[in-house]
Design a protein around this motif. Structure first.
Motif, PDB file in Angstrom:
ATOM      1  N   LEU A 250       0.858  -1.185   0.000  1.00 31.70           N
ATOM      2  CA  LEU A 250       0.000   0.000   0.000  1.00 31.70           C
ATOM      3  C   LEU A 250       0.893   1.234   0.000  1.00 31.70           C
ATOM      4  O   LEU A 250       1.648   1.455   0.932  1.00 31.70           O
ATOM      5  N   LEU A 251       0.816   2.029  -1.069  1.00 26.96           N
ATOM      6  CA  LEU A 251       1.676   3.210  -1.174  1.00 26.96           C
ATOM      7  C   LEU A 251       0.927   4.483  -0.791  1.00 26.96           C
ATOM      8  O   LEU A 251       1.523   5.457  -0.349  1.00 26.96           O
ATOM      9  N   LYS A 252      -0.408   4.498  -1.010  1.00 29.00           N
ATOM     10  CA  LYS A 252      -1.228   5.651  -0.621  1.00 29.00           C
ATOM     11  C   LYS A 252      -2.630   5.146  -0.356  1.00 29.00           C
ATOM     12  O   LYS A 252      -3.218   4.488  -1.213  1.00 29.00           O
ATOM     13  N   ASP A 253      -3.160   5.454   0.805  1.00 26.49           N
ATOM     14  CA  ASP A 253      -4.502   4.983   1.159  1.00 26.49           C
ATOM     15  C   ASP A 253      -5.555   5.981   0.674  1.00 26.49           C
ATOM     16  O   ASP A 253      -5.215   7.112   0.308  1.00 26.49           O
ATOM     17  N   ILE A 254      -6.820   5.577   0.663  1.00 25.04           N
ATOM     18  CA  ILE A 254      -7.896   6.515   0.354  1.00 25.04           C
ATOM     19  C   ILE A 254      -8.056   7.491   1.527  1.00 25.04           C
ATOM     20  O   ILE A 254      -7.684   7.170   2.657  1.00 25.04           O
ATOM     21  N   SER A 255      -8.594   8.654   1.250  1.00 27.36           N
ATOM     22  CA  SER A 255      -8.869   9.590   2.347  1.00 27.36           C
ATOM     23  C   SER A 255     -10.347   9.669   2.667  1.00 27.36           C
ATOM     24  O   SER A 255     -10.731  10.137   3.728  1.00 27.36           O
TER      25      SER A 255
END
Ligand code: IMP
Ligand code: MG
Length: 178
Positions: A82-87
């Protein structure tokens, strides 16, 4: 066509892609009418299909992105990071995952489990491309743009070493020593 030292063979034209995206958008608009679904695009590859899909929707919808990594060159590394999660908060929301391509199925498997953990109201999977001879998935993919053979493809968001995403159609990248 020749692209630097690479040979690309067009397998799906920009026009055919546009028509298929419009069909899927219409089906999603019908299915989620009176709701406000949230699209989750899987970066980087899905940014173009998501942009086109969203603009063909006839109902209100929202969007967010998640960034995962399982690839290096033309080979899956076998582990998803996971490099960037949802906000956005997707609890109790109708979530529509948008993928550029499902190859081994590893990424979508990881993503489905992760997003289900946040208790969405529903989870729908859309992928522009599916390699059915490679994908090992135990669940249904709700909307598939096109099934393709197990070749490496580029264009329309899909890259080879981060390049060629801007090309308007889907091309097979020729050569077996990439
Ligand atoms: P999977 O986890 O093996 O299903 O692979 C999913 C991800 O690998 C996709 O979201 C793409 O980013 C990348 N990928 C898989 N096949 C291709 C391809 O043929 N061209 C470009 N990227 C690909
Ligand atoms: Mg991807």
């Amino acid at each position: 066509m020749q692209y630097g030292k690479y040979t690309l063979t067009e397998i799906i034209s920009a026009d055919v892609i546009r028509k298929r995206i419009r069909e899927i958008a219409q089906q999603l608009s019908d299915r989620f009418k009176d709701e406000v679904p949230i699209f989750i695009g899987v970066l980087n590859g899905s940014f173009i299909v998501l942009a086109d899909l969203m603009r063909a929707m006839t109902i209100d919808c929202e969007m967010d992105f998640i960034k995962l990594s399982s690839y290096a060159g033309t080979e899956s590394t076998g582990t998803v990071r996971l490099l960037k999660d949802i906000s956005a908060d997707i609890t109790n929301r109708h979530v529509i995952i948008v993928e550029d391509i499902i190859d081994s199925g590893l990424t979508i498997q990881f993503l489905k489990e992760r997003l289900e953990g946040a208790s969405p109201k529903s989870l729908t999977i859309v992928t522009l491309l599916l390699k059915p001879d490679v994908a090992k998935i135990k669940f249904a993919i709700d909307y598939v743009g096109f099934e393709i053979p197990p070749d490496f493809v580029v264009g329309y968001g899909l890259d080879y070493q981060q390049k060629m995403r801007h090309l308007p159609a889907i091309y097979r990248l020729e050569g077996n020593n990439l």
